[in-house]
Design a protein around this motif. Structure first.
Motif, PDB file in Angstrom:
ATOM      1  N   PHE A  29       0.830  -1.201   0.000  1.00  0.00           N
ATOM      2  CA  PHE A  29       0.000   0.000   0.000  1.00  0.00           C
ATOM      3  C   PHE A  29       0.866   1.253   0.000  1.00  0.00           C
ATOM      4  CE2 PHE A  29      -2.151  -3.468   2.234  1.00  0.00           C
ATOM      5  CZ  PHE A  29      -3.235  -3.628   1.396  1.00  0.00           C
ATOM      6  N   PRO A  30       0.510   2.250  -0.798  1.00  0.00           N
ATOM      7  CA  PRO A  30       1.348   3.455  -0.911  1.00  0.00           C
ATOM      8  C   PRO A  30       1.428   4.227   0.396  1.00  0.00           C
ATOM      9  CG  PRO A  30      -0.776   3.779  -1.984  1.00  0.00           C
ATOM     10  CD  PRO A  30      -0.698   2.326  -1.634  1.00  0.00           C
ATOM     11  N   ALA A  31       2.551   4.885   0.573  1.00  0.00           N
ATOM     12  CA  ALA A  31       2.748   5.708   1.768  1.00  0.00           C
ATOM     13  C   ALA A  31       2.309   7.136   1.478  1.00  0.00           C
ATOM     14  CB  ALA A  31       4.221   5.685   2.173  1.00  0.00           C
ATOM     15  N   ARG A  32       1.959   7.826   2.526  1.00  0.00           N
ATOM     16  CA  ARG A  32       1.597   9.230   2.366  1.00  0.00           C
ATOM     17  C   ARG A  32       2.844  10.042   2.073  1.00  0.00           C
ATOM     18  NH1 ARG A  32      -2.588  10.387   7.417  1.00  0.00           N
ATOM     19  NH2 ARG A  32      -4.247   8.934   6.745  1.00  0.00           N
ATOM     20  N   ARG A  33       2.715  10.971   1.172  1.00  0.00           N
ATOM     21  CA  ARG A  33       3.840  11.812   0.799  1.00  0.00           C
ATOM     22  C   ARG A  33       4.138  12.801   1.919  1.00  0.00           C
ATOM     23  NH1 ARG A  33       8.511  12.277  -1.960  1.00  0.00           N
ATOM     24  NH2 ARG A  33       9.050  14.472  -2.235  1.00  0.00           N
ATOM     25  N   GLY A  34       5.361  12.761   2.416  1.00  0.00           N
ATOM     26  CA  GLY A  34       5.752  13.677   3.477  1.00  0.00           C
ATOM     27  C   GLY A  34       5.880  15.103   2.949  1.00  0.00           C
TER      28      GLY A  34
END
Length: 392
Positions: A29-34
């Motif tokens: 699952f993709p991570a949230r963009r910091g």
């Protein structure tokens, strides 16, 4: 006795197989963009170990220069160089220190030399970032890394990928996919499990107190893995930052790519055999999530070797079932093999289709078989000395 041996074998194989599957599935699952939170008040030193890198280091320095803050400093360690690496760094206005040694060769010695230089300064940096001379940072990666170190108070590993670039050889494309699985998907999964992640050699950021006294002066062929394990052993395991990406390219030469792959594989196996028992003992005697997590992850051999072992086990139990009509062990090993292959396929479907076509994916078994020579080489002529990868 045979029943006990079979049970022990399947139990031992369950740990790396299940852990690999869990890491990958959770990491899909993709991570949230910091978000870049602006400038920091912390001083950072960017260490760049380099050995005869005059052909490429300008690209790296220009890339890093665009992301520096006023309080940052760049130190290039020109290690046993016979070219203009040091002069190029000075032309950029950066510090270049030169080290010469006929006996102590390797990235670990270069980093120790760089740390010794920083310790001699009147004011030490708050953060130390290590970037290889052939690597580039995506936009804002340096700032994101520094913020993560400040926030977490422990080492941070960026997402480090190796790209095939203009190289179209199928073996390199498969290597790019395998590298992505190891350094992106699995590290993302480990991070979500709350476990420390292994260091991958570049894009590594450390609080000063974490690295100041670390044992760096070694000729270990995968000094990054060793450092990550030793930090985890002392409760300072690295965390993963998906938002900061560092990347480099596979060498164009087949021989250079083969040498590089052999160094990684042999180093991985050496670290596994050397540190897994020690970390397990540490996790038992002084319970630590860092030590336990790193032990479990270390138990996973290189993916090609894991597939070879599980496939060979399945083949053995298939023959056993045919000869003795004992199907239990075949059923269990079939679950292992099916789970492993399904995980690889689903990981490719979500993250690997831009790297490998489905037709190219069918080449993976040939690629895996070709690596048997590397694992045999580990037994009869294990690579123990650091060798610089040819960039050409």
């Amino acid at each position: 006795m045979i029943q006990i041996l079979f049970f022990a074998l399947l139990t031992a194989l369950a740990i790396p197989t299940v852990m690999f599957i869990v890491e990958c599935i959770i990491g899909l699952f993709p991570a949230r963009r910091g978000k870049n939170q602006g400038k920091t008040k912390q001083c950072a030193a960017i260490l760049i170990p380099a050995h005869n890198e005059e052909s490429i280091i300008s690209h790296t320095l220009k890339n890093i220069q665009s992301q520096l803050e006023d309080t940052d400093q760049v130190v290039v360690i020109a290690d046993n160089c016979q070219d203009k690496t040091a002069q190029i760094a000075r032309d950029f206005g950066f510090t270049a220190i030169e080290r010469k040694s006929d006996n102590e060769k390797g990235k670990g010695y270069a980093l120790a030399f760089g740390m010794a230089y920083l310790k001699q300064q009147k004011d030490q940096p708050d953060i130390v970032v290590i970037v290889d001379a052939d690597c580039l940072l995506e936009s804002e990666a340096l700032a994101i890394l520094k913020h993560e170190v400040i926030k977490r108070g422990r080492p941070v590993q960026a997402r480090y990928l190796m790209l095939s670039g203009k190289v179209t050889r199928l073996g390199v494309k498969v290597s790019e996919f395998a590298f992505m699985v190891k350094n992106k998907i699995r590290l993302r999964g480990l991070s979500r499990l709350g476990m420390p992640v292994p260091l991958t050699g570049t894009g590594m950021a450390f609080p000063w107190q974490a690295i100041a006294n670390a044992k760096l002066a070694t000729g270990d062929i995968v000094e990054d893995m060793r450092l990550g394990v030793e930090l985890a052993e002392h409760g300072m395991g690295a965390t993963y930052c998906d938002a900061a990406q560092v990347y480099s390219y596979f060498p164009t030469s087949e021989e250079a790519e083969r040498t590089q792959r052999e160094r990684w594989e042999h180093g991985h196996l050496s670290t596994l055999t050397q540190f897994a028992p020690r970390l397990l003992k540490r996790a038992i005697t002084k319970p630590s999530i860092d030590a336990l997590g790193m032990t479990i992850d270390l138990a996973i051999p290189p993916l090609s070797l894991l597939v070879i072992i599980i496939s060979a086990t399945w083949g053995f139990f298939f023959a056993w079932a045919i000869l003795f009509s004992d199907w239990v062990y075949l059923a269990v090993s079939s679950l292992y093999l099916a789970g492993l292959l399904f995980t690889i396929l689903i990981t490719w479907f979500f993250h690997g289709r831009t790297i490998l076509s489905f037709r190219a994916l069918l080449y993976i078994p040939v690629y895996i078989v070709s690596k048997i020579v590397i694992y045999i080489g580990y037994i009869i002529r294990k690579q123990t000395k650091w060798i610089r990868t040819d960039r050409n």
